[in-house]
Design a protein around this motif. Structure first.
Motif, PDB file in Angstrom:
ATOM      1  N   ALA A 183       0.854  -1.199   0.000  1.00 35.88           N
ATOM      2  CA  ALA A 183       0.000   0.000   0.000  1.00 35.88           C
ATOM      3  C   ALA A 183       0.888   1.248   0.000  1.00 35.88           C
ATOM      4  CB  ALA A 183      -0.931  -0.003   1.203  1.00 35.88           C
ATOM      5  N   GLY A 184       2.001   1.184   0.723  1.00 39.41           N
ATOM      6  CA  GLY A 184       2.957   2.291   0.749  1.00 39.41           C
ATOM      7  C   GLY A 184       3.607   2.492  -0.614  1.00 39.41           C
ATOM      8  N   LEU A 185       3.959   1.378  -1.272  1.00 40.60           N
ATOM      9  CA  LEU A 185       4.545   1.459  -2.625  1.00 40.60           C
ATOM     10  C   LEU A 185       3.555   2.125  -3.587  1.00 40.60           C
ATOM     11  CD1 LEU A 185       6.574   0.638  -4.916  1.00 40.60           C
ATOM     12  CD2 LEU A 185       5.413  -1.579  -4.997  1.00 40.60           C
ATOM     13  N   ILE A 186       2.276   1.773  -3.478  1.00 42.25           N
ATOM     14  CA  ILE A 186       1.245   2.356  -4.353  1.00 42.25           C
ATOM     15  C   ILE A 186       1.164   3.872  -4.126  1.00 42.25           C
ATOM     16  CG2 ILE A 186      -1.226   2.426  -4.891  1.00 42.25           C
ATOM     17  CD1 ILE A 186      -1.294  -0.596  -3.992  1.00 42.25           C
ATOM     18  N   ALA A 187       1.117   4.285  -2.857  1.00 42.73           N
ATOM     19  CA  ALA A 187       0.996   5.721  -2.545  1.00 42.73           C
ATOM     20  C   ALA A 187       2.209   6.498  -3.065  1.00 42.73           C
ATOM     21  CB  ALA A 187       0.846   5.914  -1.039  1.00 42.73           C
ATOM     22  N   GLU A 188       3.402   5.912  -2.902  1.00 42.66           N
ATOM     23  CA  GLU A 188       4.605   6.605  -3.376  1.00 42.66           C
ATOM     24  C   GLU A 188       4.662   6.670  -4.893  1.00 42.66           C
ATOM     25  OE1 GLU A 188       8.475   5.573  -1.762  1.00 42.66           O
ATOM     26  OE2 GLU A 188       7.473   5.094   0.129  1.00 42.66           O
ATOM     27  N   THR A 189       4.262   5.569  -5.546  1.00 42.11           N
ATOM     28  CA  THR A 189       4.284   5.547  -7.010  1.00 42.11           C
ATOM     29  C   THR A 189       3.314   6.587  -7.565  1.00 42.11           C
ATOM     30  OG1 THR A 189       4.696   3.167  -6.849  1.00 42.11           O
ATOM     31  CG2 THR A 189       4.163   4.024  -9.027  1.00 42.11           C
ATOM     32  N   SER A 190       2.160   6.710  -6.924  1.00 42.34           N
ATOM     33  CA  SER A 190       1.126   7.624  -7.400  1.00 42.34           C
ATOM     34  C   SER A 190       1.517   9.096  -7.219  1.00 42.34           C
ATOM     35  CB  SER A 190      -0.175   7.327  -6.643  1.00 42.34           C
ATOM     36  OG  SER A 190      -1.177   8.222  -7.026  1.00 42.34           O
ATOM     37  N   SER A 191       2.338   9.380  -6.218  1.00 40.23           N
ATOM     38  CA  SER A 191       2.599  10.786  -5.883  1.00 40.23           C
ATOM     39  C   SER A 191       3.999  11.264  -6.262  1.00 40.23           C
ATOM     40  CB  SER A 191       2.390  10.999  -4.374  1.00 40.23           C
ATOM     41  OG  SER A 191       3.309  10.226  -3.637  1.00 40.23           O
ATOM     42  N   SER A 192       4.826  10.368  -6.797  1.00 41.61           N
ATOM     43  CA  SER A 192       6.212  10.761  -7.007  1.00 41.61           C
ATOM     44  C   SER A 192       6.734  10.265  -8.353  1.00 41.61           C
ATOM     45  CB  SER A 192       7.054  10.185  -5.865  1.00 41.61           C
ATOM     46  OG  SER A 192       8.371  10.587  -6.012  1.00 41.61           O
ATOM     47  N   LEU A 193       7.268  11.176  -9.148  1.00 42.53           N
ATOM     48  CA  LEU A 193       7.791  10.804 -10.459  1.00 42.53           C
ATOM     49  C   LEU A 193       9.226  10.280 -10.292  1.00 42.53           C
ATOM     50  CD1 LEU A 193       6.470  11.104 -13.277  1.00 42.53           C
ATOM     51  CD2 LEU A 193       7.834  13.158 -13.594  1.00 42.53           C
ATOM     52  N   PRO A 194       9.621   9.241 -11.056  1.00 37.16           N
ATOM     53  CA  PRO A 194      11.014   8.773 -10.957  1.00 37.16           C
ATOM     54  C   PRO A 194      11.990   9.904 -11.309  1.00 37.16           C
ATOM     55  CG  PRO A 194       9.688   7.257 -12.279  1.00 37.16           C
ATOM     56  CD  PRO A 194       8.832   8.454 -12.012  1.00 37.16           C
ATOM     57  N   CYS A 224       5.025   9.204 -16.022  1.00 38.90           N
ATOM     58  CA  CYS A 224       5.431   7.792 -16.082  1.00 38.90           C
ATOM     59  C   CYS A 224       5.714   7.320 -14.664  1.00 38.90           C
ATOM     60  CB  CYS A 224       6.666   7.697 -16.968  1.00 38.90           C
ATOM     61  SG  CYS A 224       7.434   6.085 -16.973  1.00 38.90           S
ATOM     62  N   ARG A 225       4.673   6.865 -13.988  1.00 42.97           N
ATOM     63  CA  ARG A 225       4.806   6.518 -12.574  1.00 42.97           C
ATOM     64  C   ARG A 225       5.225   5.066 -12.422  1.00 42.97           C
ATOM     65  NH1 ARG A 225      -1.056   8.624 -12.318  1.00 42.97           N
ATOM     66  NH2 ARG A 225      -0.648   8.291 -14.540  1.00 42.97           N
ATOM     67  N   ARG A 226       6.490   4.871 -12.071  1.00 39.86           N
ATOM     68  CA  ARG A 226       6.990   3.508 -11.820  1.00 39.86           C
ATOM     69  C   ARG A 226       7.933   3.535 -10.634  1.00 39.86           C
ATOM     70  NH1 ARG A 226      11.787   4.894 -14.385  1.00 39.86           N
ATOM     71  NH2 ARG A 226      11.648   5.451 -16.589  1.00 39.86           N
ATOM     72  N   LYS A 227       7.903   2.462  -9.872  1.00 40.95           N
ATOM     73  CA  LYS A 227       8.775   2.408  -8.698  1.00 40.95           C
ATOM     74  C   LYS A 227       9.048   0.958  -8.323  1.00 40.95           C
ATOM     75  CE  LYS A 227       9.248   4.227  -4.012  1.00 40.95           C
ATOM     76  NZ  LYS A 227      10.650   4.648  -4.171  1.00 40.95           N
ATOM     77  N   VAL A 228      10.321   0.705  -7.981  1.00 42.73           N
ATOM     78  CA  VAL A 228      10.727  -0.637  -7.562  1.00 42.73           C
ATOM     79  C   VAL A 228      10.884  -0.642  -6.050  1.00 42.73           C
ATOM     80  CG1 VAL A 228      12.443  -2.466  -7.852  1.00 42.73           C
ATOM     81  CG2 VAL A 228      12.101  -0.783  -9.675  1.00 42.73           C
ATOM     82  N   GLU A 229      10.426  -1.706  -5.422  1.00 37.07           N
ATOM     83  CA  GLU A 229      10.591  -1.840  -3.975  1.00 37.07           C
ATOM     84  C   GLU A 229      11.189  -3.220  -3.695  1.00 37.07           C
ATOM     85  OE1 GLU A 229       9.158   0.486  -1.723  1.00 37.07           O
ATOM     86  OE2 GLU A 229       9.293  -0.636   0.163  1.00 37.07           O
ATOM     87  N   ASN A 289       3.970  20.767 -10.746  1.00 36.40           N
ATOM     88  CA  ASN A 289       3.028  19.740 -10.302  1.00 36.40           C
ATOM     89  C   ASN A 289       3.748  18.567  -9.634  1.00 36.40           C
ATOM     90  OD1 ASN A 289       0.307  18.385 -10.374  1.00 36.40           O
ATOM     91  ND2 ASN A 289       1.506  16.933 -11.566  1.00 36.40           N
ATOM     92  N   VAL A 290       4.873  18.170 -10.222  1.00 33.39           N
ATOM     93  CA  VAL A 290       5.659  17.059  -9.663  1.00 33.39           C
ATOM     94  C   VAL A 290       6.079  17.404  -8.232  1.00 33.39           C
ATOM     95  CG1 VAL A 290       7.840  15.782  -9.866  1.00 33.39           C
ATOM     96  CG2 VAL A 290       6.448  16.207 -11.906  1.00 33.39           C
ATOM     97  N   ALA A 291       6.539  18.648  -8.044  1.00 34.25           N
ATOM     98  CA  ALA A 291       6.979  19.086  -6.709  1.00 34.25           C
ATOM     99  C   ALA A 291       5.796  19.145  -5.734  1.00 34.25           C
ATOM    100  CB  ALA A 291       7.657  20.451  -6.815  1.00 34.25           C
ATOM    101  N   THR A 292       4.651  19.669  -6.207  1.00 34.67           N
ATOM    102  CA  THR A 292       3.462  19.783  -5.349  1.00 34.67           C
ATOM    103  C   THR A 292       2.982  18.406  -4.889  1.00 34.67           C
ATOM    104  OG1 THR A 292       2.776  21.744  -6.575  1.00 34.67           O
ATOM    105  CG2 THR A 292       1.087  20.686  -5.240  1.00 34.67           C
ATOM    106  N   ALA A 293       2.943  17.446  -5.827  1.00 38.85           N
ATOM    107  CA  ALA A 293       2.453  16.102  -5.507  1.00 38.85           C
ATOM    108  C   ALA A 293       3.383  15.416  -4.514  1.00 38.85           C
ATOM    109  CB  ALA A 293       2.332  15.266  -6.779  1.00 38.85           C
ATOM    110  N   ARG A 294       4.684  15.566  -4.731  1.00 39.76           N
ATOM    111  CA  ARG A 294       5.650  14.904  -3.851  1.00 39.76           C
ATOM    112  C   ARG A 294       5.539  15.473  -2.430  1.00 39.76           C
ATOM    113  NH1 ARG A 294      10.641  15.046  -6.846  1.00 39.76           N
ATOM    114  NH2 ARG A 294      10.079  13.076  -7.809  1.00 39.76           N
ATOM    115  N   ARG A 295       5.421  16.801  -2.355  1.00 36.59           N
ATOM    116  CA  ARG A 295       5.313  17.467  -1.052  1.00 36.59           C
ATOM    117  C   ARG A 295       4.056  17.026  -0.308  1.00 36.59           C
ATOM    118  NH1 ARG A 295       6.555  22.385  -3.171  1.00 36.59           N
ATOM    119  NH2 ARG A 295       4.359  22.894  -3.331  1.00 36.59           N
ATOM    120  N   GLY A 296       2.951  16.975  -1.022  1.00 38.55           N
ATOM    121  CA  GLY A 296       1.672  16.685  -0.365  1.00 38.55           C
ATOM    122  C   GLY A 296       1.348  15.204  -0.290  1.00 38.55           C
TER     123      GLY A 296
END
Lengths: 191, 281
Positions: B8-19, B272-277, B49-56
């Motif tokens: 669930a944490g990986l999903i939230a981070e992927t959704s809010s943070s660009l690689p 392009c929202r992708r993240k490896v955990e 927008n990338v900065a706003t999403a990451r911050r919030g």
């Protein structure tokens, strides 16, 4: 940057030109695929769109206690899917500003010219930024029927920014870029 | 922390943070554009927008897309479809995902984003051991993906690399700004129709920049050529004109049968929202 406030004045809207940067404030209503089909099928739209703004958007909204709703992401969705419905909607509703992404077809452009309406391009994907410009959710219609992503949300926005990409004089930035890029493709693909 | 909570944490981070590689490519694109022009305004808005999403910690795009999980096969018993679905439902409840899953026959919404076939889960043998990768791909970009069959007489594209190049550039011209440009292309040359789309999408996992370039010199040359050609078309960010329509091109190939020659283009938006955990190891 040209500042416009709801209710949007016809003269002011007609004076806008393709390429103008704008900042919008006041009431904006969302409506996308199900909203347009509902309208075309004769459904009753409860909101008065006269001199108003329609935003092609399916937001992420979170229920926020007693105060109602909090908008967490609210960027534009692709507008072309509403091409079949938009000219009639513009004619009958008196809407002044349509916000979306990607632009719309020649029939919609002609309706905009006739009725004094412009198309404002918002940046696709910039959902968090546009959510920050929504100061209050004034209400929502058709939530049960359409679901949260397709409902008609009423947003009070402040300094919502975009570029006029189709104006009320018959100009479309998209049509120009598309024609030029096709010509260049023809040249490149021969090489 | 349990596996459900971790995913669930990986999903939230992927959704809010660009690689970082994608953000870097967007910043480089902004430097190439004329100051104050509409391309620069669009790219500036994207980076803000990338900065706003990451911050919030909020979804950077409201279309939280199709969820595709790539899971290292050694995790098969730990990261089961049931565990992933629990995590998706939890992330949806928390507002990291939009209620974005519609039954195609009844039109009803699956409010927890879980159904038969949703999310998409691949157990694969080519990932780093113990890793899970999540990709969120929005509908606007998915609608711009295309498959060609060579020869294509309308395009004048034959069964060779020149024909392949024409197909890919045609996909870019047809997409204009609709796929939320500047985009990234994943391409598969050959294969059968279904596998080719899978392989084309897998190419979107490769990072931008030199480290993600193809190891095959012929494909690497084609990747660079197509990128240069596409960016000379003048379509620009969101189709409003400008110097960058693509941030990267990633090409792979698969064998084909003599009768078929497909060129498959998977279009990914700038978001392009992708993240490896790494879950264990």
């Amino acid at each position: 940057m040209k500042k416009l406030e709801y209710p949007f004045d016809e003269g002011q809207v007609r004076a806008l030109k393709a390429g103008d940067a704008v900042s919008l404030s006041g009431l904006v209503h969302t409506g996308r695929d199900k909203f347009h089909k509902f309208f075309a099928d004769g459904g009753k739209i409860l909101v008065d769109f006269r001199d108003g703004a329609l935003y092609h958007c399916g937001p992420v909204c979170v229920a926020d206690g007693a105060s109602g709703w909090r908008v967490v992401s609210a960027g534009p969705t692709t507008s072309v899917r509403e091409n079949p419905y938009e000219p009639a909607f513009i004619e009958s509703s008196g809407v002044r500003i349509i916000i979306g992404k990607g632009g719309m077809d020649a029939a919609t452009l002609a309706a905009m010219k006739r009725c004094g309406c412009v198309y404002v391009q918002a940046v696709g994907g910039a959902g968090a930024l546009y959510a920050a410009s929504v100061k209050r959710v004034a209400g929502v219609d058709l939530l049960e029927e359409f679901g949260a992503a397709e409902a008609c949300w009423h947003f009070e926005v402040e300094d919502f920014r975009g570029v006029v990409a189709m104006d009320a004089h018959g100009n479309s930035l998209f049509a120009e870029v598309a024609a030029e890029s096709r010509a260049k493709f023809d040249i490149i693909s021969q090489s | 922390m349990g596996t459900v909570e971790k995913i669930a944490g990986l999903i939230a981070e992927t959704s809010s943070s660009l690689p970082k590689d994608v953000e870097k490519a967007l910043a480089a694109a902004l430097r190439r554009e004329e100051r104050g022009g509409s391309a620069a305004v669009v790219l500036r808005t994207i980076l803000d927008n990338v900065a706003t999403a990451r911050r919030g910690g909020s979804p950077l795009c409201q279309d939280t897309g199709t969820l595709a999980f790539y899971v290292d096969e050694s995790l098969r018993r730990k990261v089961t479809p049931a565990v992933i679905k629990k995590a998706v439902a939890l992330a949806t409840k928390r507002g990291a995902l939009r209620k974005n899953c519609i039954d195609s026959v009844s039109g009803k919404s699956y409010d927890d984003n879980c159904a038969d076939g949703a999310p998409v889960i691949h157990y694969v043998d080519w990932m780093e051991k113990g890793c899970v990768e999540l990709v969120l791909k929005g509908g606007g970009s998915e609608n711009m993906s295309r498959q060609y069959s060579l020869p294509d007489s309308a395009l004048g594209a034959g069964r060779d690399l020149a024909g392949v190049r024409k197909c890919i550039l045609d996909a870019v011209v047809k997409a204009q700004g609709y796929g939320c440009a500047p985009g990234i292309l994943g391409v598969c040359i050959g294969g059968d129709r279904a596998t080719a789309y899978e392989v084309a999408k897998e190419q979107l996992l490769r990072p931008l920049g030199k480290e993600g370039d193809s190891a095959d010199p012929t494909l690497r040359r084609l990747e660079r050529q197509v990128l240069k050609d596409a960016n000379s078309l003048g379509i620009g960010p969101m189709g409003l004109g400008g110097k960058t329509i693509l941030l990267g091109v990633r090409i792979a190939s698969r064998p084909r049968v003599p009768a078929s020659f497909f060129v498959t283009v998977a279009y990914m938006c700038w978001a392009c929202r992708r993240k490896v955990e790494k879950l264990k190891g």
